[in-house]
Design a protein around this motif. Sequence first.
Motif, PDB file in Angstrom:
ATOM      1  N   LEU A 154      72.350  13.676  -3.185  1.00 37.08           N
ATOM      2  CA  LEU A 154      71.718  14.793  -3.896  1.00 37.08           C
ATOM      3  C   LEU A 154      71.866  14.685  -5.412  1.00 37.08           C
ATOM      4  O   LEU A 154      71.192  15.416  -6.148  1.00 37.08           O
ATOM      5  CB  LEU A 154      72.313  16.124  -3.428  1.00 37.08           C
ATOM      6  CG  LEU A 154      72.036  16.505  -1.969  1.00 37.08           C
ATOM      7  CD1 LEU A 154      72.628  17.871  -1.661  1.00 37.08           C
ATOM      8  CD2 LEU A 154      70.539  16.509  -1.684  1.00 37.08           C
ATOM      9  N   GLY A 155      72.723  13.789  -5.879  1.00 36.66           N
ATOM     10  CA  GLY A 155      72.889  13.631  -7.315  1.00 36.66           C
ATOM     11  C   GLY A 155      71.602  13.307  -8.049  1.00 36.66           C
ATOM     12  O   GLY A 155      71.266  13.973  -9.047  1.00 36.66           O
ATOM     13  N   PRO A 156      70.819  12.313  -7.588  1.00 36.10           N
ATOM     14  CA  PRO A 156      69.548  12.020  -8.260  1.00 36.10           C
ATOM     15  C   PRO A 156      68.510  13.133  -8.077  1.00 36.10           C
ATOM     16  O   PRO A 156      67.584  13.245  -8.874  1.00 36.10           O
ATOM     17  CB  PRO A 156      69.092  10.724  -7.579  1.00 36.10           C
ATOM     18  CG  PRO A 156      70.324  10.132  -6.979  1.00 36.10           C
ATOM     19  CD  PRO A 156      71.148  11.304  -6.569  1.00 36.10           C
ATOM     20  N   VAL A 157      68.650  13.923  -7.023  1.00 35.60           N
ATOM     21  CA  VAL A 157      67.703  15.004  -6.773  1.00 35.60           C
ATOM     22  C   VAL A 157      67.959  16.169  -7.734  1.00 35.60           C
ATOM     23  O   VAL A 157      67.018  16.822  -8.209  1.00 35.60           O
ATOM     24  CB  VAL A 157      67.811  15.476  -5.311  1.00 35.60           C
ATOM     25  CG1 VAL A 157      66.818  16.599  -5.029  1.00 35.60           C
ATOM     26  CG2 VAL A 157      67.576  14.310  -4.360  1.00 35.60           C
ATOM     27  N   PHE A 158      69.237  16.424  -8.023  1.00 37.30           N
ATOM     28  CA  PHE A 158      69.627  17.470  -8.966  1.00 37.30           C
ATOM     29  C   PHE A 158      70.525  16.839 -10.033  1.00 37.30           C
ATOM     30  O   PHE A 158      71.743  17.050 -10.038  1.00 37.30           O
ATOM     31  CB  PHE A 158      70.368  18.604  -8.246  1.00 37.30           C
ATOM     32  CG  PHE A 158      69.593  19.233  -7.127  1.00 37.30           C
ATOM     33  CD1 PHE A 158      68.510  20.054  -7.396  1.00 37.30           C
ATOM     34  CD2 PHE A 158      69.935  19.007  -5.797  1.00 37.30           C
ATOM     35  CE1 PHE A 158      67.786  20.648  -6.360  1.00 37.30           C
ATOM     36  CE2 PHE A 158      69.238  19.592  -4.760  1.00 37.30           C
ATOM     37  CZ  PHE A 158      68.138  20.409  -5.038  1.00 37.30           C
ATOM     38  N   PRO A 159      69.958  16.042 -10.910  1.00 35.07           N
ATOM     39  CA  PRO A 159      70.777  15.274 -11.860  1.00 35.07           C
ATOM     40  C   PRO A 159      71.655  16.140 -12.754  1.00 35.07           C
ATOM     41  O   PRO A 159      72.760  15.733 -13.113  1.00 35.07           O
ATOM     42  CB  PRO A 159      69.736  14.488 -12.674  1.00 35.07           C
ATOM     43  CG  PRO A 159      68.447  15.212 -12.459  1.00 35.07           C
ATOM     44  CD  PRO A 159      68.515  15.803 -11.103  1.00 35.07           C
ATOM     45  N   ASP A 160      71.185  17.321 -13.128  1.00 33.61           N
ATOM     46  CA  ASP A 160      71.985  18.183 -13.992  1.00 33.61           C
ATOM     47  C   ASP A 160      73.217  18.739 -13.273  1.00 33.61           C
ATOM     48  O   ASP A 160      74.182  19.144 -13.928  1.00 33.61           O
ATOM     49  CB  ASP A 160      71.137  19.358 -14.514  1.00 33.61           C
ATOM     50  CG  ASP A 160      70.043  18.893 -15.467  1.00 33.61           C
ATOM     51  OD1 ASP A 160      70.176  17.770 -16.010  1.00 33.61           O
ATOM     52  OD2 ASP A 160      69.062  19.642 -15.660  1.00 33.61           O
ATOM     53  N   ARG A 161      73.168  18.766 -11.950  1.00 36.04           N
ATOM     54  CA  ARG A 161      74.294  19.304 -11.176  1.00 36.04           C
ATOM     55  C   ARG A 161      75.047  18.207 -10.436  1.00 36.04           C
ATOM     56  O   ARG A 161      75.910  18.514  -9.599  1.00 36.04           O
ATOM     57  CB  ARG A 161      73.801  20.351 -10.164  1.00 36.04           C
ATOM     58  CG  ARG A 161      72.994  21.490 -10.751  1.00 36.04           C
ATOM     59  CD  ARG A 161      73.703  22.167 -11.926  1.00 36.04           C
ATOM     60  NE  ARG A 161      74.948  22.811 -11.558  1.00 36.04           N
ATOM     61  CZ  ARG A 161      75.052  24.117 -11.266  1.00 36.04           C
ATOM     62  NH1 ARG A 161      73.975  24.903 -11.303  1.00 36.04           N
ATOM     63  NH2 ARG A 161      76.211  24.633 -10.965  1.00 36.04           N
ATOM     64  N   ALA A 162      74.753  16.943 -10.753  1.00 29.09           N
ATOM     65  CA  ALA A 162      75.430  15.832 -10.066  1.00 29.09           C
ATOM     66  C   ALA A 162      76.949  15.892 -10.227  1.00 29.09           C
ATOM     67  O   ALA A 162      77.690  15.708  -9.251  1.00 29.09           O
ATOM     68  CB  ALA A 162      74.882  14.496 -10.559  1.00 29.09           C
ATOM     69  N   PRO A 163      77.467  16.145 -11.450  1.00 23.42           N
ATOM     70  CA  PRO A 163      78.935  16.260 -11.560  1.00 23.42           C
ATOM     71  C   PRO A 163      79.506  17.396 -10.720  1.00 23.42           C
ATOM     72  O   PRO A 163      80.593  17.275 -10.141  1.00 23.42           O
ATOM     73  CB  PRO A 163      79.154  16.502 -13.060  1.00 23.42           C
ATOM     74  CG  PRO A 163      77.936  15.952 -13.722  1.00 23.42           C
ATOM     75  CD  PRO A 163      76.821  16.246 -12.760  1.00 23.42           C
ATOM     76  N   ASP A 164      78.773  18.516 -10.659  1.00 28.37           N
ATOM     77  CA  ASP A 164      79.237  19.643  -9.836  1.00 28.37           C
ATOM     78  C   ASP A 164      79.264  19.273  -8.363  1.00 28.37           C
ATOM     79  O   ASP A 164      80.165  19.689  -7.622  1.00 28.37           O
ATOM     80  CB  ASP A 164      78.327  20.851 -10.054  1.00 28.37           C
ATOM     81  CG  ASP A 164      78.376  21.353 -11.494  1.00 28.37           C
ATOM     82  OD1 ASP A 164      79.439  21.238 -12.122  1.00 28.37           O
ATOM     83  OD2 ASP A 164      77.336  21.841 -11.973  1.00 28.37           O
TER      84      ASP A 164
END
Length: 209
Positions: A154-164
């Motif tokens: 899901l990191g590439p799907v939601f890049p802004d929330r990847a660290p979260d």
Amino acid sequence: MRDPDRDEARDWLREELARPGYDQRESVVERVRRWFTELIPDLPLGTGALPSWFTWVFLAGILLAAVALVAFTTRARWRRAALDARQGTRSGAVLEGRLLTAADYRAGARAALDAGDHDAAVLDGYRALTAHAIERTLLDDRPGHTAHEVAVSLGPVFPDRAPDLTRAADRFDAVRYGDRRADAAEARAMLELDAALAELRPALEGARR
């Protein structure tokens, strides 16, 4: 010559058994000491043979070395088994047992948070965002997704929330498999992340269709 009566026969037998040749009783320790003494020759020590206490000291050293070896081997095996167990459990699926909908997991997480069960809130919160990603076809619908596999997918799907997502996966594993207790802030953060992802539009180039 007359035959001895019963009392005389008993006395003769007692006298016969009292002779040195019949006294063969020997403790286990004494047998080991005698065996060791016979096993090694007398070695010169200065001008004479080894003192008698050398055998006991040498045997004590061997015994201590054997105990240390057993303790080290047992400890190494225990640590290896514990590591294997941790690695095995960390590969467990996020969604296990009877699968529920994202709404069901979300409701369970909120109820757990209200009840003060922060561990359950963290676990069900992460399960809710995983189930919701599957329902939105952002994540492959296959069993066995681990927490970090979900975060990586899901990191590439939601890049802004990847660290979260990565932190949420770490928190899920720590609570589920690492015997770590979650607090209220962590539980709320998990539910907030689930709610935020539900509202976000996925990056189409990273979404799995």
